[in-house]
Design an enzyme around this catalytic site. Structure first.
Site, PDB file in Angstrom:
ATOM      1  N   HIS A 202       0.813  -1.216   0.000  1.00 23.91           N
ATOM      2  CA  HIS A 202       0.000   0.000   0.000  1.00 23.91           C
ATOM      3  C   HIS A 202       0.845   1.263   0.000  1.00 23.91           C
ATOM      4  O   HIS A 202       2.059   1.214   0.182  1.00 23.91           O
ATOM      5  CB  HIS A 202      -0.941   0.012   1.216  1.00 23.91           C
ATOM      6  CG  HIS A 202      -0.222   0.123   2.534  1.00 23.91           C
ATOM      7  ND1 HIS A 202       0.449  -0.935   3.095  1.00 23.91           N
ATOM      8  CD2 HIS A 202      -0.069   1.161   3.391  1.00 23.91           C
ATOM      9  CE1 HIS A 202       0.976  -0.569   4.252  1.00 23.91           C
ATOM     10  NE2 HIS A 202       0.694   0.710   4.452  1.00 23.91           N
TER      11      HIS A 202
ATOM     12  N   HIS B  10       4.724   0.093   0.215  1.00 25.08           N
ATOM     13  CA  HIS B  10       5.430  -0.674   1.244  1.00 25.08           C
ATOM     14  C   HIS B  10       4.506  -1.745   1.822  1.00 25.08           C
ATOM     15  O   HIS B  10       3.289  -1.729   1.615  1.00 25.08           O
ATOM     16  CB  HIS B  10       5.993   0.221   2.349  1.00 25.08           C
ATOM     17  CG  HIS B  10       4.950   0.999   3.089  1.00 25.08           C
ATOM     18  ND1 HIS B  10       4.379   2.144   2.596  1.00 25.08           N
ATOM     19  CD2 HIS B  10       4.378   0.799   4.302  1.00 25.08           C
ATOM     20  CE1 HIS B  10       3.502   2.610   3.455  1.00 25.08           C
ATOM     21  NE2 HIS B  10       3.465   1.817   4.506  1.00 25.08           N
TER      22      HIS B  10
ATOM     23  N   ASP C 295       0.549   4.878   2.063  1.00 24.93           N
ATOM     24  CA  ASP C 295      -0.197   5.488   3.166  1.00 24.93           C
ATOM     25  C   ASP C 295      -1.033   6.668   2.666  1.00 24.93           C
ATOM     26  O   ASP C 295      -0.545   7.513   1.913  1.00 24.93           O
ATOM     27  CB  ASP C 295       0.760   6.013   4.249  1.00 24.93           C
ATOM     28  CG  ASP C 295       1.537   4.891   4.916  1.00 24.93           C
ATOM     29  OD1 ASP C 295       1.036   3.750   4.938  1.00 24.93           O
ATOM     30  OD2 ASP C 295       2.645   5.168   5.412  1.00 24.93           O
TER      31      ASP C 295
ATOM     32  N   ARG D   7       4.856   5.890  14.301  1.00 29.88           N
ATOM     33  CA  ARG D   7       4.825   6.458  12.938  1.00 29.88           C
ATOM     34  C   ARG D   7       4.307   7.888  12.934  1.00 29.88           C
ATOM     35  O   ARG D   7       3.257   8.182  13.515  1.00 29.88           O
ATOM     36  CB  ARG D   7       3.941   5.604  12.022  1.00 29.88           C
ATOM     37  CG  ARG D   7       4.202   5.899  10.551  1.00 29.88           C
ATOM     38  CD  ARG D   7       3.311   5.086   9.641  1.00 29.88           C
ATOM     39  NE  ARG D   7       2.034   5.759   9.446  1.00 29.88           N
ATOM     40  CZ  ARG D   7       1.049   5.267   8.720  1.00 29.88           C
ATOM     41  NH1 ARG D   7       1.171   4.103   8.132  1.00 29.88           N
ATOM     42  NH2 ARG D   7      -0.084   5.937   8.578  1.00 29.88           N
TER      43      ARG D   7
HETATM   44  C1  SIN Z   1       2.985   0.922   7.752  1.00 24.23           C
HETATM   45  O1  SIN Z   1       2.354   0.359   6.873  1.00 24.23           O
HETATM   46  O2  SIN Z   1       2.996   2.120   7.856  1.00 24.23           O
HETATM   47  C2  SIN Z   1       3.788   0.097   8.720  1.00 24.23           C
HETATM   48  C3  SIN Z   1       4.933  -0.603   8.100  1.00 24.23           C
HETATM   49  C4  SIN Z   1       5.629  -1.505   9.084  1.00 24.23           C
HETATM   50  O3  SIN Z   1       5.155  -1.690  10.207  1.00 24.23           O
HETATM   51  O4  SIN Z   1       6.678  -2.050   8.734  1.00 24.23           O
END
Ligand code: SIN
Length: 273
Positions: A93, A249, A95, A264
């Site tokens: 995806h 990612h 973000d 995050r």
């Molecule tokens: C995310 O998708 O923002 C998290 C990625 C992760 O936890 O590695």
């Protein structure tokens, strides 16, 4: 400061930098612009340092659905407890692509890591686009796609483990639908890249549902080639920042029985064209 590319496709590791030092910022920003994914090894950052670093790039974009860090509502928790099965972000995806103005980037700080696994994979959307045939690029240029948060964070997901455990919430706020070009010009680099992703993109406008599903499935298979990827193997303390306009990612969920906790922070972007 030592900047080492991770692969030929994208990503770089940065050694010897400190996100708290203002004099390091220009070189970090330059590496981010060149590599789209940067891994700042061995940071001793606290939540306020994390936020101050993010604000150097732009205003904070507070995620509506993730559980927040106590005392720091601008920081989202990406958490999987040792008795939980689902990880957040397991599907490929981008973000906030469901927002009309998608976030520029995300900055993830590894707080507690399992003894093995829990890596994050990234894909370069510029490299994937450039590897398409000129005829396919011509077909895609000028198309628009719809993205949505509803099917991922909305009230139909209340039964998921992430929602039941309180890691994701605020389902009634999942009302965002956004329309973006299928191929964008990166607002900073000018590089052309795909801007559709398997989790949030619902369909390409102007095609039948069958055509849209087939084209998206073909593009998603194409994008997943290892040549366009890099893999971040984390140590607690590392901070990885990625450009949401240039990458996908995916969190690898291969550490059952162990806890993984990340903080995050997401930074505002601009409308895409
Ligand atoms: C995310 O998708 O923002 C998290 C990625 C992760 O936890 O590695």
């Amino acid at each position: 400061m030592d900047i080492k590319p991770l692969t030929g496709g994208l990503g770089a590791e940065i050694f010897g930098a400190d996100i708290r030092r203002p004099e390091d910022f220009e070189a970090i920003q330059g590496a981010f612009a060149s590599h789209s994914v940067i891994v700042l090894r061995g940071q001793s950052a606290r939540p306020d340092d994390h936020l101050a670093f993010a604000r150097r790039f732009g205003a904070i974009n507070v995620n509506r659905f993730f559980k927040r860090v106590e005392g720091h509502p601008e920081i989202a928790m990406v958490l999987k407890e040792k008795d939980q099965k689902e990880a957040i972000g397991e599907g490929w995806h981008t973000d906030h692509s469901y927002d009309q103005i998608p976030a520029m980037g995300s900055i993830l700080h590894a707080i507690e890591m399992p003894p093995y696994g829990g890596d994050t994979l990234f894909i370069s959307m510029g490299a994937a686009y450039e590897a398409l045939s000129p005829k396919m690029r011509d077909f895609l240029d000028g198309l628009w796609a719809m993205h949505s948060s509803r099917h991922v964070f909305g009230t139909n997901t209340l039964d998921s483990e992430a929602a039941r455990s309180g890691r994701l919430g605020n389902a009634t706020a999942a009302k965002q639908d956004a329309r973006h070009p299928v191929v964008i010009t990166h607002p900073l680099s000018g590089r052309r890249g795909l801007f559709v992703n398997p989790v949030f993109t619902t369909h390409i406008e102007g095609l039948t549902l069958g055509e849209s599903d087939a084209i998206l499935a073909m593009l998603y298979e194409h994008c997943k080639q290892p040549e366009f990827q890099c893999r971040v193997r984390w140590q607690a303390g590392d901070i990885t920042m990625w450009d949401n306009r240039a990458t996908w990612h995916k969190a690898i969920n291969d550490y059952h029985g162990f806890r993984r906790l990340m903080h995050r922070v997401t930074v505002d972007g601009v409308a895409l064209s």
